[in-house]
Design a protein around this motif. Structure first.
Motif, PDB file in Angstrom:
ATOM      1  N   LEU A  55      51.885 -52.831  11.057  1.00 47.77           N
ATOM      2  CA  LEU A  55      52.161 -51.945  12.192  1.00 47.77           C
ATOM      3  C   LEU A  55      51.380 -52.358  13.434  1.00 47.77           C
ATOM      4  CD1 LEU A  55      52.225 -48.438  10.437  1.00 47.77           C
ATOM      5  CD2 LEU A  55      54.154 -49.585  11.542  1.00 47.77           C
ATOM      6  N   ASN A  56      50.209 -52.928  13.221  1.00 50.87           N
ATOM      7  CA  ASN A  56      49.370 -53.335  14.343  1.00 50.87           C
ATOM      8  C   ASN A  56      49.441 -54.843  14.607  1.00 50.87           C
ATOM      9  OD1 ASN A  56      47.481 -50.908  15.327  1.00 50.87           O
ATOM     10  ND2 ASN A  56      47.879 -50.687  13.127  1.00 50.87           N
ATOM     11  N   GLU A  57      50.402 -55.499  13.952  1.00 51.83           N
ATOM     12  CA  GLU A  57      50.692 -56.914  14.168  1.00 51.83           C
ATOM     13  C   GLU A  57      49.467 -57.795  13.951  1.00 51.83           C
ATOM     14  OE1 GLU A  57      52.410 -56.981  18.091  1.00 51.83           O
ATOM     15  OE2 GLU A  57      54.388 -56.419  17.334  1.00 51.83           O
ATOM     16  N   ILE A  58      48.747 -57.501  12.865  1.00 50.39           N
ATOM     17  CA  ILE A  58      47.584 -58.294  12.489  1.00 50.39           C
ATOM     18  C   ILE A  58      47.952 -59.145  11.269  1.00 50.39           C
ATOM     19  CG2 ILE A  58      45.181 -58.240  11.716  1.00 50.39           C
ATOM     20  CD1 ILE A  58      45.505 -57.197  14.533  1.00 50.39           C
ATOM     21  N   PRO A  59      47.957 -60.460  11.388  1.00 49.59           N
ATOM     22  CA  PRO A  59      48.247 -61.306  10.219  1.00 49.59           C
ATOM     23  C   PRO A  59      47.113 -61.239   9.206  1.00 49.59           C
ATOM     24  CG  PRO A  59      47.573 -62.657  12.082  1.00 49.59           C
ATOM     25  CD  PRO A  59      47.699 -61.250  12.603  1.00 49.59           C
ATOM     26  N   TYR A  60      47.410 -61.620   7.965  1.00 46.92           N
ATOM     27  CA  TYR A  60      46.419 -61.498   6.897  1.00 46.92           C
ATOM     28  C   TYR A  60      46.704 -62.503   5.794  1.00 46.92           C
ATOM     29  CZ  TYR A  60      50.279 -58.990   4.724  1.00 46.92           C
ATOM     30  OH  TYR A  60      51.518 -58.660   4.226  1.00 46.92           O
ATOM     31  N   ILE A  61      45.685 -62.764   5.007  1.00 47.98           N
ATOM     32  CA  ILE A  61      45.829 -63.478   3.741  1.00 47.98           C
ATOM     33  C   ILE A  61      45.151 -62.635   2.673  1.00 47.98           C
ATOM     34  CG2 ILE A  61      45.991 -65.782   4.755  1.00 47.98           C
ATOM     35  CD1 ILE A  61      43.017 -66.189   4.065  1.00 47.98           C
ATOM     36  N   ILE A  62      45.532 -62.838   1.418  1.00 47.52           N
ATOM     37  CA  ILE A  62      45.030 -62.003   0.323  1.00 47.52           C
ATOM     38  C   ILE A  62      44.332 -62.866  -0.717  1.00 47.52           C
ATOM     39  CG2 ILE A  62      45.631 -60.385  -1.515  1.00 47.52           C
ATOM     40  CD1 ILE A  62      48.116 -59.628   0.080  1.00 47.52           C
ATOM     41  N   PHE A  63      43.097 -62.520  -1.020  1.00 50.48           N
ATOM     42  CA  PHE A  63      42.376 -63.095  -2.162  1.00 50.48           C
ATOM     43  C   PHE A  63      42.252 -61.994  -3.203  1.00 50.48           C
ATOM     44  CE2 PHE A  63      38.569 -64.116  -4.631  1.00 50.48           C
ATOM     45  CZ  PHE A  63      38.817 -65.446  -4.964  1.00 50.48           C
ATOM     46  N   ASP A  64      43.000 -62.116  -4.297  1.00 55.16           N
ATOM     47  CA  ASP A  64      43.069 -61.040  -5.296  1.00 55.16           C
ATOM     48  C   ASP A  64      42.551 -61.492  -6.660  1.00 55.16           C
ATOM     49  OD1 ASP A  64      45.089 -62.746  -6.023  1.00 55.16           O
ATOM     50  OD2 ASP A  64      46.679 -61.225  -6.009  1.00 55.16           O
ATOM     51  N   LYS A  65      41.488 -62.269  -6.646  1.00 55.15           N
ATOM     52  CA  LYS A  65      40.960 -62.825  -7.892  1.00 55.15           C
ATOM     53  C   LYS A  65      39.552 -62.329  -8.221  1.00 55.15           C
ATOM     54  CE  LYS A  65      43.725 -67.021  -7.339  1.00 55.15           C
ATOM     55  NZ  LYS A  65      43.726 -68.494  -7.205  1.00 55.15           N
ATOM     56  N   VAL A  66      39.153 -61.211  -7.632  1.00 54.55           N
ATOM     57  CA  VAL A  66      37.808 -60.683  -7.918  1.00 54.55           C
ATOM     58  C   VAL A  66      37.808 -60.008  -9.285  1.00 54.55           C
ATOM     59  CG1 VAL A  66      35.977 -59.123  -7.181  1.00 54.55           C
ATOM     60  CG2 VAL A  66      37.324 -60.367  -5.465  1.00 54.55           C
ATOM     61  N   GLU A  67      36.955 -60.484 -10.160  1.00 54.48           N
ATOM     62  CA  GLU A  67      36.855 -59.932 -11.502  1.00 54.48           C
ATOM     63  C   GLU A  67      35.806 -58.827 -11.551  1.00 54.48           C
ATOM     64  OE1 GLU A  67      33.846 -63.405 -11.687  1.00 54.48           O
ATOM     65  OE2 GLU A  67      35.291 -62.496 -10.303  1.00 54.48           O
ATOM     66  N   GLU A  68      35.760 -58.107 -12.669  1.00 55.41           N
ATOM     67  CA  GLU A  68      34.713 -57.112 -12.850  1.00 55.41           C
ATOM     68  C   GLU A  68      33.371 -57.823 -12.910  1.00 55.41           C
ATOM     69  OE1 GLU A  68      33.618 -53.369 -15.849  1.00 55.41           O
ATOM     70  OE2 GLU A  68      35.461 -54.524 -16.123  1.00 55.41           O
ATOM     71  N   ASN A  69      32.373 -57.277 -12.231  1.00 54.60           N
ATOM     72  CA  ASN A  69      31.071 -57.931 -12.121  1.00 54.60           C
ATOM     73  C   ASN A  69      31.244 -59.339 -11.548  1.00 54.60           C
ATOM     74  OD1 ASN A  69      29.643 -55.716 -13.504  1.00 54.60           O
ATOM     75  ND2 ASN A  69      30.700 -56.465 -15.324  1.00 54.60           N
ATOM     76  N   PRO A  70      31.642 -59.444 -10.286  1.00 56.81           N
ATOM     77  CA  PRO A  70      32.053 -60.729  -9.715  1.00 56.81           C
ATOM     78  C   PRO A  70      30.937 -61.770  -9.740  1.00 56.81           C
ATOM     79  CG  PRO A  70      31.661 -59.116  -7.980  1.00 56.81           C
ATOM     80  CD  PRO A  70      31.631 -58.374  -9.279  1.00 56.81           C
ATOM     81  N   SER A  71      31.348 -62.995  -9.967  1.00 58.14           N
ATOM     82  CA  SER A  71      30.389 -64.084 -10.095  1.00 58.14           C
ATOM     83  C   SER A  71      30.185 -64.803  -8.771  1.00 58.14           C
ATOM     84  CB  SER A  71      30.886 -65.089 -11.141  1.00 58.14           C
ATOM     85  OG  SER A  71      32.075 -65.719 -10.681  1.00 58.14           O
ATOM     86  N   VAL A  72      29.114 -65.548  -8.704  1.00 56.27           N
ATOM     87  CA  VAL A  72      28.849 -66.401  -7.545  1.00 56.27           C
ATOM     88  C   VAL A  72      29.987 -67.389  -7.359  1.00 56.27           C
ATOM     89  CG1 VAL A  72      27.294 -68.157  -6.623  1.00 56.27           C
ATOM     90  CG2 VAL A  72      26.347 -66.145  -7.780  1.00 56.27           C
TER      91      VAL A  72
END
Length: 397
Positions: A55-72
Motif C-alpha cells: 500500500l505504501n509502495e515499499i519493495p521488500y525481500i523475505i528471509f524466512d529461515k530463522v529457526e528456534e533459538n537462532p544460530s550465529v
C-alpha cells in the motif's frame, strides 16, 4: 539512583500493522522481512506486513529461515542473502527467535566488513539498520529490549551479543496469538513471568523497573485462569497476555535477567528444553534462595514495605516477605503453588542420564560468569547455585 531508558515507540491495537503503516514504512525505501518458516504465514502477520508495504509502495525481500533459538550461522546467512539488495530497514515478525535474530542482522548489515566474531566483541559502533518488530508470541518481550540471544554451536550454549540493539517501532496486535498452540502459549507466558521475577529480584532494579514489574504481575494474574485452562481466552485476554510480555520486556531492558536465565541456556541447547520451560525450571529455586538471603537493602524497597513486613508475624525475613508479595500480586499464593503451576503449564523435565551432567556443567558456567552473578542482589556460593539448579529435580523425587 533510579533511571529509565525505553527508546522504542510501542503501538498496540487491532490491525495496528495496517493502521500504523504510514508510521513504520517511513523507516526506509526497501525492507528486509525476517521471520520463521511457518507461524507468520499461519497467523496472518506476514500477509498484513506485505499488504502494508504494498500500500505504501515499499519493495521488500523475505528471509524466512530463522529457526528456534537462532544460530550465529543463520545471522550470517541472512546477511549474505540481503547484503546486495540495498535494504534500508528490517521488519521482524514472530516470537523471540526472529525478533532477536533481526537485531543481529540489522547490526551486521550496517557493518558488512565484520565477521561473526564481531557480534561478541563490543566496540563503540553499535549503529544498525532501523528496526520494526512485531511479536506473535507472549514471552520474550524482545520488541522492547536491546537483547539479541543467539545459539553458539562452537560453545554449545546460547549467548547474548555484546550490543544493545533496540527497535525503532514495536507493533502489538494480539490477534496473532490466537493460532498459538496451548503448549507454546504457556511456555512463552512462563518466560514472561520469569522476566518479571528476575528483573524485580535484581541488583540493577530501580523504582521504575519494579513498578513496571508490578504492572506485569497484575496482568499475569488477570490471565492466570486462561493459562490454567479454567476458561477460554477472548481477545481481551490475548491482549493482556501480549501486554504482560511487553511489560516484562520493558523490565529486563532496565535490569536484565539473573540466575534462572543463566542456568537455562545450556539446558535448552543440550537437552532441547523449550526456553520458557527451561527458565521456569530454575525459578522456584531462585525464589527460595531469595527468601533466605535477600535483605532488600536498596532505596527502591520502600519504607512502607519494610513497615508492613515488621507488622507481619508470617515471614521470617524481608526477602521472604517480598517474594511472597510479588507472587501474590501475580495471583500465586506461595512458592509451592508456583511449583505446581510450573508443572501444570510446562510439564516436568524428563529424567535422563545426562541431566545431572548438564546441571553440574551449567552451574559451573554460571558460577564463572561474574557479570551474571553481579546482577543478583545477594551473594551466591557454588553450593547455593547447586541448590537452585537441583530444586525441581529434588522436589520431583
Amino acid at each position: 539512583m533510579s533511571r529509565l531508558f525505553m527508546p522504542v515507540k510501542v503501538y498496540e491495537g487491532e490491525d495496528v500493522v495496517i493502521n500504523e503503516a504510514s508510521t513504520w514504512t517511513k523507516l526506509g525505501r526497501k525492507a528486509l522481512i525476517v521471520t520463521g518458516k511457518h507461524s507468520a504465514k499461519a497467523n496472518g502477520s506476514l500477509d498484513d506486513v506485505i499488504k502494508a508495504l504494498d500500500l505504501n509502495e515499499i519493495p521488500y525481500i523475505i528471509f524466512d529461515k530463522v529457526e528456534e533459538n537462532p544460530s550465529v550461522e543463520t545471522i550470517m546467512d541472512a546477511v549474505a542473502f540481503a547484503k546486495d539488495e540495498k535494504v534500508e530497514f528490517v521488519v521482524a515478525i514472530g516470537g523471540g527467535s526472529p525478533l532477536d535474530a533481526s537485531k543481529s542482522i540489522a547490526l551486521m548489515l550496517k557493518h558488512l566488513d565484520w565477521d561473526a566474531s564481531n557480534l561478541f566483541v563490543a566496540n563503540e559502533d553499535d549503529s544498525h539498520l532501523p528496526l520494526c518488530l512485531i511479536p506473535t508470541t507472549c514471552g520474550t518481550g524482545s520488541e522492547v529490549t536491546g537483547v539479541s540471544v543467539l545459539t553458539r554451536h562452537d560453545l554449545r550454549t546460547k549467548q547474548s551479543i555484546s550490543y544493545k540493539i533496540f527497535a525503532d517501532i514495536a507493533l502489538l496486535d494480539a490477534k496473532y496469538l490466537i493460532s498459538l498452540s496451548p503448549k507454546n502459549l504457556k511456555n512463552t507466558a512462563m518466560d514472561a513471568f520469569c522476566h518479571l521475577v528476575e528483573s524485580y529480584i535484581n541488583s540493577g532494579a530501580s523504582v521504575y523497573s519494579r513498578n513496571i514489574c508490578m504492572e506485569g504481575f497484575n496482568s499475569f494474574r488477570q490471565i492466570l485462569a486462561v493459562l490454567k485452562d479454567e476458561r477460554k481466552a477472548d481477545m481481551k485476554d490475548y491482549f493482556t497476555l501480549l501486554r504482560t510480555s511487553t511489560y516484562a520486556g520493558m523490565a529486563i531492558a532496565q535490569a536484565g535477567t539473573t540466575i534462572p536465565h543463566g542456568l537455562s541456556y545450556a539446558f535448552t541447547y543440550r537437552l532441547g528444553v523449550e526456553h520458557g520451560k527451561a527458565c521456569g525450571y530454575f525459578l522456584a529455586g531462585y525464589l527460595k534462595m531469595a527468601c533466605k538471603k535477600w535483605t532488600c537493602n536498596t532505596p527502591e524497597i520502600s519504607n512502607q514495605i519494610y513497615d508492613d513486613f515488621k507488622a507481619s508475624d508470617e515471614f521470617k525475613t524481608l526477602g521472604e516477605y517480598e517474594v511472597n508479595r510479588i507472587l501474590n500480586a501475580a495471583g500465586i499464593k506461595d512458592i509451592p503453588e508456583f511449583e505446581e503451576l510450573f508443572i501444570k503449564l510446562c510439564g516436568d523435565v524428563n529424567e535422563s542420564e545426562s541431566l545431572d551432567t548438564v546441571l553440574n556443567d551449567t552451574v559451573d558456567a554460571v558460577f564463572n560468569n561474574k557479570a551474571k552473578l553481579a546482577m543478583v542482589p545477594f551473594e551466591l556460593t557454588r553450593e547455593d547455585l547447586v541448590e537452585i539448579a537441583y530444586n525441581m529435580k529434588i522436589e520431583g523425587e
